[in-house]
Design an enzyme around this catalytic site. Structure first.
Site, short mmCIF file in Angstrom:
data_model
loop_
_atom_site.label_atom_id
_atom_site.label_comp_id
_atom_site.label_asym_id
_atom_site.label_seq_id
_atom_site.Cartn_x
_atom_site.Cartn_y
_atom_site.Cartn_z
N TYR A 194 -13.46 -2.44 11.69
CA TYR A 194 -12.13 -1.84 11.55
C TYR A 194 -11.34 -1.96 12.84
CZ TYR A 194 -8.38 1.54 11.10
OH TYR A 194 -7.14 2.14 11.10
N ASN A 196 1.66 3.50 -2.63
CA ASN A 196 1.59 4.51 -3.70
C ASN A 196 1.02 5.84 -3.23
OD1 ASN A 196 -1.12 3.90 -3.42
ND2 ASN A 196 -1.32 2.90 -5.41
N THR A 197 0.65 5.91 -1.95
CA THR A 197 0.10 7.14 -1.41
C THR A 197 0.26 7.13 0.11
OG1 THR A 197 -1.88 8.56 -1.39
CG2 THR A 197 -2.24 6.20 -1.09
N GLY A 198 0.00 8.27 0.74
CA GLY A 198 -0.05 8.35 2.19
C GLY A 198 1.23 7.96 2.89
N ILE A 199 1.09 7.35 4.08
CA ILE A 199 2.28 7.05 4.88
C ILE A 199 3.13 5.96 4.24
CG2 ILE A 199 1.12 7.78 6.99
CD1 ILE A 199 0.87 4.90 7.83
N GLY A 200 2.51 5.08 3.44
CA GLY A 200 3.29 4.07 2.75
C GLY A 200 4.27 4.69 1.77
N SER A 238 -3.28 0.32 14.73
CA SER A 238 -3.89 1.60 15.06
C SER A 238 -4.28 1.62 16.53
CB SER A 238 -5.14 1.84 14.21
OG SER A 238 -5.89 2.93 14.69
N GLY A 261 0.81 -1.21 0.00
CA GLY A 261 0.00 0.00 0.00
C GLY A 261 0.84 1.26 0.00
#
Length: 326
Positions: free
Chosen positions: A209, A56-60, A183, A54
């Site tokens: 979640y 390609n965006t965000g914290i990754g 989380s 994961g």
């Protein structure tokens, strides 16, 4: 307004303007304080191979950016190739590291997980760091390709199978690290009902979640126990409250109402990636395993996340589920 009028305006309103500037600087400093821990390790990763799901965006993506600057070979394991290829090219240009490759991985399909792992084992002689970063949050009820509830399947079963399929190669690369992004939401999970992992008794997107994040920690705990003496460590973490597109399924009205507070109260992706980076590279974490981190420091999980028997039973049930999905 001419220059004289402008100067007069400033003079007449200097108290208000000065207060506004002071408040502005105060908000900036407060936001910096709220950003939490920063990974200060200067460790190099030359010759090391890192897989980040994961990414390609965000914290990754920010995790990849940092680790690529340290010289690692990076495998960006993502579902959407149209978004990942441009992200990878941006990261190659920004970091000067051309050894960033893209591989397709859809954690909502165990067939995709097996295909990805098969390709990695054929092409990669070592795996030094595996960061299970990808996940979904608060999504409406839907099922994975294998018929599992989406958050349970994507956030737990997919990473569980992926890690196990790559585990021998990771052990061969020891000392190595496995980092699982969980989380603080795990603390909101109800007492775990092992007969309702797949939301058989009704679906609540928030509980599903929170439960999946609890499963991340229990998985890490049992994994760490099984890895004892192997030279491989496994830790989980809370990245913080980060302003990414992950909670896009959250109540839209509340999202709208909260927008003015987002900039101040949420970390940006770079800040949100710091604990993942810390767990992956910090020299002081050599040999540290089975812990839960937040803001680049060990934190205590809730009581049920420390239940070794629960973690063991979850592992056994997860093994049975992924085996049946072949």
């Amino acid at each position: 307004m001419d220059m004289d009028q402008f100067v007069e305006f400033l003079d007449d309103n200097k108290v208000i303007i000065g207060s506004a500037i002071g408040i502005g600087f105060g908000l900036i400093l407060l936001k910096k304080y709220l950003a939490g821990g920063v990974c200060r390790s200067k460790a190099r990763l030359d010759g090391k191979t890192v897989i980040v799901t994961g990414s390609n965006t965000g914290i990754g993506k920010e995790t990849v950016r940092d680790l690529a600057k340290r010289g690692a070979r990076i495998i960006m394991a993502c579902r959407d190739m149209k978004r990942t290829e441009p992200a990878a090219e941006e990261l190659r240009t920004d970091t000067g590291n051309k050894n960033i490759v893209v591989r397709k991985l859809d954690l909502a399909s165990l067939k995709s997980v097996r295909s990805f792992a098969e390709e990695i084992l054929k092409t990669e002689s070592r795996i030094d760091i595996l960061i299970n970063n990808a996940g979904v949050m608060y999504c409406p009820y839907s099922k994975t390709a294998d018929g599992f509830e989406m958050q349970f399947g994507t956030n737990h079963l997919g990473p569980f199978l992926l890690t196990n399929l790559l585990l021998d190669r990771i052990k061969d690369s020891a000392p190595a690290r496995i980092v699982n992004v969980s989380s603080i939401g795990h603390s909101l999970a109800n007492p775990l009902d092992l007969e309702n992992l797949n939301s058989e008794k009704g679906y609540d997107p928030y509980e599903a979640y929170h439960r999946s994040k609890l499963l991340n920690i229990l998985f890490t705990r049992e994994l760490s126990r099984r890895l004892k003496g192997s030279g491989v460590t496994a830790n989980s973490l809370h990245p913080g409250f980060v302003n990414t597109d992950l909670p896009r399924h959250f109540n839209k009205f509340l999202n709208f109402v909260m927008q003015p507070f987002m900039w101040l109260s949420l970390k940006d992706s770079r800040a949100g990636a710091q604990t993942s980076i810390y767990c992956a590279v910090a020299e002081e974490l050599v040999g540290v395993s089975g812990k839960y981190f937040s803001d680049c420091a060990v934190k205590e999980e809730v009581k049920q996340a420390r239940d070794d028997q629960l973690a063991k039973r979850l592992w056994e049930m997860s093994e049975e589920m992924v085996a049946k999905a072949k």
